[in-house]
Write a protein that holds these residues in place. Structure first.
Motif, PDB file in Angstrom:
ATOM      1  N   GLY A   1      45.443 -11.089 -19.257  1.00  0.00           N
ATOM      2  CA  GLY A   1      46.235 -11.630 -17.970  1.00  0.00           C
ATOM      3  C   GLY A   1      45.352 -11.538 -16.795  1.00  0.00           C
ATOM      4  N   SER A   2      45.496 -12.439 -15.815  1.00  0.00           N
ATOM      5  CA  SER A   2      44.776 -12.247 -14.849  1.00  0.00           C
ATOM      6  C   SER A   2      45.787 -12.514 -13.540  1.00  0.00           C
ATOM      7  CB  SER A   2      43.585 -13.447 -14.575  1.00  0.00           C
ATOM      8  OG  SER A   2      42.854 -13.459 -13.501  1.00  0.00           O
TER       9      SER A   2
ATOM     10  N   PRO B   1      40.281 -15.274  -6.501  1.00  0.00           N
ATOM     11  CA  PRO B   1      39.685 -14.124  -6.732  1.00  0.00           C
ATOM     12  C   PRO B   1      39.836 -13.430  -7.991  1.00  0.00           C
ATOM     13  CG  PRO B   1      40.539 -14.066  -4.470  1.00  0.00           C
ATOM     14  CD  PRO B   1      41.192 -15.088  -4.984  1.00  0.00           C
ATOM     15  N   ALA B   2      41.184 -13.449  -8.512  1.00  0.00           N
ATOM     16  CA  ALA B   2      41.404 -12.755  -9.763  1.00  0.00           C
ATOM     17  C   ALA B   2      41.043 -13.705 -10.867  1.00  0.00           C
ATOM     18  CB  ALA B   2      43.066 -12.598  -9.832  1.00  0.00           C
ATOM     19  N   ALA B   3      40.935 -15.201 -10.578  1.00  0.00           N
ATOM     20  CA  ALA B   3      40.575 -16.000 -11.801  1.00  0.00           C
ATOM     21  C   ALA B   3      38.966 -15.864 -11.833  1.00  0.00           C
ATOM     22  CB  ALA B   3      40.767 -17.369 -11.341  1.00  0.00           C
ATOM     23  N   ALA B   4      38.259 -15.642 -10.611  1.00  0.00           N
ATOM     24  CA  ALA B   4      36.875 -15.615 -10.636  1.00  0.00           C
ATOM     25  C   ALA B   4      36.308 -14.364 -11.650  1.00  0.00           C
ATOM     26  CB  ALA B   4      36.417 -15.477  -9.232  1.00  0.00           C
ATOM     27  N   ILE B   5      37.279 -13.229 -11.284  1.00  0.00           N
ATOM     28  CA  ILE B   5      36.872 -11.765 -12.022  1.00  0.00           C
ATOM     29  C   ILE B   5      37.129 -12.046 -13.354  1.00  0.00           C
ATOM     30  CG2 ILE B   5      37.613  -9.345 -12.045  1.00  0.00           C
ATOM     31  CD1 ILE B   5      38.002  -9.509  -8.948  1.00  0.00           C
ATOM     32  N   GLY B   6      38.313 -12.846 -13.682  1.00  0.00           N
ATOM     33  CA  GLY B   6      38.678 -12.816 -15.055  1.00  0.00           C
ATOM     34  C   GLY B   6      37.656 -13.684 -15.884  1.00  0.00           C
ATOM     35  N   MET B   7      37.314 -14.603 -15.237  1.00  0.00           N
ATOM     36  CA  MET B   7      36.058 -15.629 -15.756  1.00  0.00           C
ATOM     37  C   MET B   7      34.757 -14.797 -16.105  1.00  0.00           C
ATOM     38  SD  MET B   7      36.869 -19.608 -14.745  1.00  0.00           S
ATOM     39  CE  MET B   7      37.157 -19.055 -12.930  1.00  0.00           C
ATOM     40  N   ASP B   8      34.542 -14.092 -14.972  1.00  0.00           N
ATOM     41  CA  ASP B   8      33.193 -13.372 -15.064  1.00  0.00           C
ATOM     42  C   ASP B   8      33.116 -12.448 -16.283  1.00  0.00           C
ATOM     43  OD1 ASP B   8      30.635 -13.084 -13.535  1.00  0.00           O
ATOM     44  OD2 ASP B   8      31.270 -11.114 -13.347  1.00  0.00           O
ATOM     45  N   LEU B   9      34.265 -11.623 -16.311  1.00  0.00           N
ATOM     46  CA  LEU B   9      34.440 -10.589 -17.496  1.00  0.00           C
ATOM     47  C   LEU B   9      35.074 -10.910 -18.606  1.00  0.00           C
ATOM     48  CD1 LEU B   9      34.903  -7.613 -14.948  1.00  0.00           C
ATOM     49  CD2 LEU B   9      32.679  -8.233 -16.049  1.00  0.00           C
ATOM     50  N   HIS B  10      35.477 -12.275 -19.006  1.00  0.00           N
ATOM     51  CA  HIS B  10      36.137 -12.830 -20.085  1.00  0.00           C
ATOM     52  C   HIS B  10      37.627 -11.790 -20.330  1.00  0.00           C
ATOM     53  CE1 HIS B  10      32.556 -15.067 -20.615  1.00  0.00           C
ATOM     54  NE2 HIS B  10      31.685 -13.925 -20.681  1.00  0.00           N
ATOM     55  N   ALA B  11      38.431 -11.554 -19.294  1.00  0.00           N
ATOM     56  CA  ALA B  11      39.462 -11.037 -19.318  1.00  0.00           C
ATOM     57  C   ALA B  11      40.613 -11.695 -19.645  1.00  0.00           C
ATOM     58  CB  ALA B  11      39.752 -10.391 -18.033  1.00  0.00           C
ATOM     59  N   ARG B  12      41.053 -11.796 -20.789  1.00  0.00           N
ATOM     60  CA  ARG B  12      42.395 -12.519 -21.403  1.00  0.00           C
ATOM     61  C   ARG B  12      43.524 -11.703 -21.478  1.00  0.00           C
ATOM     62  NH1 ARG B  12      37.821 -15.183 -25.638  1.00  0.00           N
ATOM     63  NH2 ARG B  12      36.629 -16.542 -24.204  1.00  0.00           N
TER      64      ARG B  12
ATOM     65  N   ASP C   1      44.139  -7.200 -12.343  1.00  0.00           N
ATOM     66  CA  ASP C   1      45.368  -7.431 -11.539  1.00  0.00           C
ATOM     67  C   ASP C   1      44.737  -7.231 -10.008  1.00  0.00           C
ATOM     68  OD1 ASP C   1      48.233  -7.028 -12.316  1.00  0.00           O
ATOM     69  OD2 ASP C   1      47.375  -5.460 -13.797  1.00  0.00           O
ATOM     70  N   TRP C   2      44.662  -8.329  -9.281  1.00  0.00           N
ATOM     71  CA  TRP C   2      44.176  -8.456  -8.143  1.00  0.00           C
ATOM     72  C   TRP C   2      45.121  -8.770  -6.941  1.00  0.00           C
ATOM     73  CZ3 TRP C   2      39.475  -6.378  -7.933  1.00  0.00           C
ATOM     74  CH2 TRP C   2      38.637  -6.325  -6.789  1.00  0.00           C
ATOM     75  N   ALA C   3      44.444  -8.777  -5.775  1.00  0.00           N
ATOM     76  CA  ALA C   3      45.259  -8.991  -4.652  1.00  0.00           C
ATOM     77  C   ALA C   3      44.524  -9.490  -3.559  1.00  0.00           C
ATOM     78  CB  ALA C   3      46.102  -7.692  -4.448  1.00  0.00           C
ATOM     79  N   THR C   4      45.301 -10.264  -2.588  1.00  0.00           N
ATOM     80  CA  THR C   4      44.973 -10.675  -1.567  1.00  0.00           C
ATOM     81  C   THR C   4      45.904 -10.898  -0.696  1.00  0.00           C
ATOM     82  OG1 THR C   4      43.557 -12.456  -0.225  1.00  0.00           O
ATOM     83  CG2 THR C   4      45.133 -13.181  -1.994  1.00  0.00           C
ATOM     84  N   GLY C   5      45.885 -10.727   0.641  1.00  0.00           N
ATOM     85  CA  GLY C   5      47.040 -10.867   1.632  1.00  0.00           C
ATOM     86  C   GLY C   5      47.086 -12.367   2.193  1.00  0.00           C
TER      87      GLY C   5
ATOM     88  N   GLU D   1      49.643  -2.541  -4.632  1.00  0.00           N
ATOM     89  CA  GLU D   1      50.622  -2.987  -5.501  1.00  0.00           C
ATOM     90  C   GLU D   1      49.902  -3.470  -6.682  1.00  0.00           C
ATOM     91  OE1 GLU D   1      54.162  -6.336  -6.117  1.00  0.00           O
ATOM     92  OE2 GLU D   1      53.593  -5.649  -3.912  1.00  0.00           O
ATOM     93  N   SER D   2      48.817  -4.012  -6.603  1.00  0.00           N
ATOM     94  CA  SER D   2      48.108  -4.152  -7.953  1.00  0.00           C
ATOM     95  C   SER D   2      47.852  -3.175  -8.634  1.00  0.00           C
ATOM     96  CB  SER D   2      46.724  -5.129  -7.410  1.00  0.00           C
ATOM     97  OG  SER D   2      47.241  -6.467  -6.993  1.00  0.00           O
ATOM     98  N   ILE D   3      47.377  -2.115  -8.174  1.00  0.00           N
ATOM     99  CA  ILE D   3      47.141  -0.858  -8.813  1.00  0.00           C
ATOM    100  C   ILE D   3      48.213  -0.340  -9.516  1.00  0.00           C
ATOM    101  CG2 ILE D   3      46.502   1.531  -8.468  1.00  0.00           C
ATOM    102  CD1 ILE D   3      44.662   0.745  -6.196  1.00  0.00           C
ATOM    103  N   ALA D   4      49.391  -0.304  -8.783  1.00  0.00           N
ATOM    104  CA  ALA D   4      50.645   0.049  -9.497  1.00  0.00           C
ATOM    105  C   ALA D   4      51.104  -1.009 -10.851  1.00  0.00           C
ATOM    106  CB  ALA D   4      51.845   0.049  -8.586  1.00  0.00           C
ATOM    107  N   ASN D   5      50.772  -2.194 -10.735  1.00  0.00           N
ATOM    108  CA  ASN D   5      50.872  -3.223 -11.698  1.00  0.00           C
ATOM    109  C   ASN D   5      50.090  -2.877 -12.903  1.00  0.00           C
ATOM    110  OD1 ASN D   5      53.008  -4.336 -10.328  1.00  0.00           O
ATOM    111  ND2 ASN D   5      51.729  -6.032  -9.576  1.00  0.00           N
ATOM    112  N   ALA D   6      48.759  -2.437 -12.644  1.00  0.00           N
ATOM    113  CA  ALA D   6      47.670  -2.587 -13.483  1.00  0.00           C
ATOM    114  C   ALA D   6      48.018  -1.068 -14.416  1.00  0.00           C
ATOM    115  CB  ALA D   6      46.345  -2.238 -12.929  1.00  0.00           C
ATOM    116  N   TYR D   7      48.549  -0.020 -13.668  1.00  0.00           N
ATOM    117  CA  TYR D   7      49.056   1.183 -14.398  1.00  0.00           C
ATOM    118  C   TYR D   7      50.259   0.820 -15.152  1.00  0.00           C
ATOM    119  CZ  TYR D   7      51.547   5.536 -14.844  1.00  0.00           C
ATOM    120  OH  TYR D   7      52.182   6.752 -15.336  1.00  0.00           O
ATOM    121  N   GLU D   8      51.310   0.049 -14.912  1.00  0.00           N
ATOM    122  CA  GLU D   8      52.086  -0.299 -15.706  1.00  0.00           C
ATOM    123  C   GLU D   8      51.780  -1.021 -16.923  1.00  0.00           C
ATOM    124  OE1 GLU D   8      55.046   0.663 -16.110  1.00  0.00           O
ATOM    125  OE2 GLU D   8      55.179   2.080 -14.299  1.00  0.00           O
TER     126      GLU D   8
END
Length: 409
Positions: free
Chosen positions: A152-153, A139-150, A100-104, A165-172
């Motif tokens: 959801g990115s 950024p989320a895609a780069a992290i997901g591919m680097d750590l093989h996170a499947r 769960d990543w974010a950028t403005g 908000e990303s932290i709140a989403n990760a919690y949920e």
């Protein structure tokens, strides 16, 4: 189900790692400095300073990666890798690992460099990687591919509230069973002539060109705007059961997060702070506690004349007289404002404040605005014993409000 923080990572104007950043923060350092790039004079920018990343991304990442990633993604990858290593590089099925990543703003450097190339050299010289590099989800895609996170990115883009908000989403996402481990956070790389010119035209930036280190001064009577910053931070979240089963070190419990909106103005906060107040109340309610359990707040506190007072009004609306018992830190005074990455950096600082029982200082507060009578932490302060609940506030253009809560464990 308890959700906990087991890893932290960051690259900020104060340091190239979370520990370096935390140490510099406690030492009262400022990450703001004069910009030495040629484009400052070439564009006749009215603001000539910012809070640049202490350690350039190209000093950390291999050249092949920096060439294929926008700076916002470079900062994201650096922070996420540090957080992942700090968490012990947990063994988790890829289908149970999420991002769960974010950028403005996203890949503003890539976008505007490509536009210059198109105008000056023609379409055939535009790089084929331009769109993947400028995408806000890069950024989320780069992290997901680097750590093989499947599992959801996902990407949040809600201005300066984004990474909270990303932290709140990760919690949920963990609480709802969609993942066992989630890397949450945010990054920004917008120290570019166009954002600087635009923020300056809005009268949002401090004009202290002759004194960058003292330009960001939340709550001070002479505050005149924020200092643009860059970098990012990452937090590894997982269920307490999952963390204990693998013997992980636990920094703090995540009590959850809340997201509301002002529906008031595209840039100005609601001066009454009613929606921001509701976000704080909802975050506290998720803890099962009450307002009197809150002992510390890392405030949004951008150092703008209007914004600081609006947040104070929201705080007073929530806490009433108990606000006088809450120690408030405004760490943007040291880091500058990392826009979409700000909330993640401040959440990491909040977690460390609880874990190390040391509240970070707010620098540059010389004469506190009497209309904002907060207990502002101006030098490192011991937290004291016992359970402690802390909030990290983020508010953004568009009326976005996001609050994340953490508790000692």
């Amino acid at each position: 189900m308890k959700i906990v923080v087991t890893g932290l990572g960051a690259t900020t104007p104060l340091g190239g790692t979370i520990r370096e950043s935390w140490t510099a923060l406690l030492a009262g350092e400022s990450g703001a400095s004069t910009l030495l790039q040629e484009w400052v004079a070439q564009n006749d920018l009215p603001i000539t300073f910012a809070a640049q990343a202490k350690v350039p991304a190209h000093d950390v990442l291999p050249r092949v990666q920096t060439k294929r990633l926008d700076p916002s993604s470079q900062f994201a990858l650096i922070a996420a890798r540090e957080a992942w290593a700090d968490a012990g590089s947990p063994e988790v099925e890829p289908e149970r690992l999420g991002v769960d990543w974010a950028t403005g703003i996203g890949g503003v450097w890539t976008l505007l460099d490509a536009w210059d190339t198109l105008r000056e050299r023609g379409p055939r010289r535009v790089l084929p990687m331009t769109v993947p590099m400028l995408m806000p989800n890069g950024p989320a895609a780069a992290i997901g591919m680097d750590l093989h996170a499947r599992a959801g990115s996902r990407t949040v883009v809600s201005a300066c509230a984004s990474s909270t908000e990303s932290i709140a989403n990760a919690y949920e996402h963990i609480r709802s069973g969609l993942a066992d481990v989630v890397i949450a956070g945010g990054s920004e790389a917008a120290i570019h002539p166009l954002p600087i010119a635009s923020f300056a035209a809005m009268q949002a930036l401090s004009k202290r060109n002759d004194d960058p280190a003292h330009a960001s001064r939340p709550y001070d009577l002479s505050r005149d705007g924020f200092v643009l910053g860059e970098g990012g931070a990452a937090l590894v979240l997982e269920s307490e059961e999952h963390a204990k089963a693998r013997g992980a070190r636990i920094y703090a419990e995540v009590i959850g997060g809340s997201v509301t909106s002002d529906a008031y103005h595209i840039t100005a906060p609601d001066p009454e702070g009613s929606a921001a107040a509701r976000a704080m109340r909802e975050a506290i309610a998720l803890s099962g506690g009450s307002i009197t359990d809150v002992v510390h707040i890392n405030a949004h506190a951008t150092s703008t004349p209007v914004g600081d007072i609006a947040e104070y009004n929201a705080l007073r609306r929530v806490f009433g007289d108990h606000l006088d018992n809450i120690a408030v830190s405004a760490t943007k005074a040291s880091t500058g404002h990392l826009l979409g990455g700000a909330g993640a950096v401040e959440a990491a600082f909040t977690v460390l404040a609880l874990h190390e029982r040391t509240l970070p200082p707010t620098i540059n507060l010389v004469e506190q605005d009497p209309e904002i009578p907060l207990d502002v932490v101006t030098s490192p302060r011991p937290l004291g014993r016992g359970d402690a609940l802390a909030l990290s506030n983020s508010f953004g253009f568009g009326g976005h409000n996001a609050v994340a809560g953490f508790r000692t464990i």
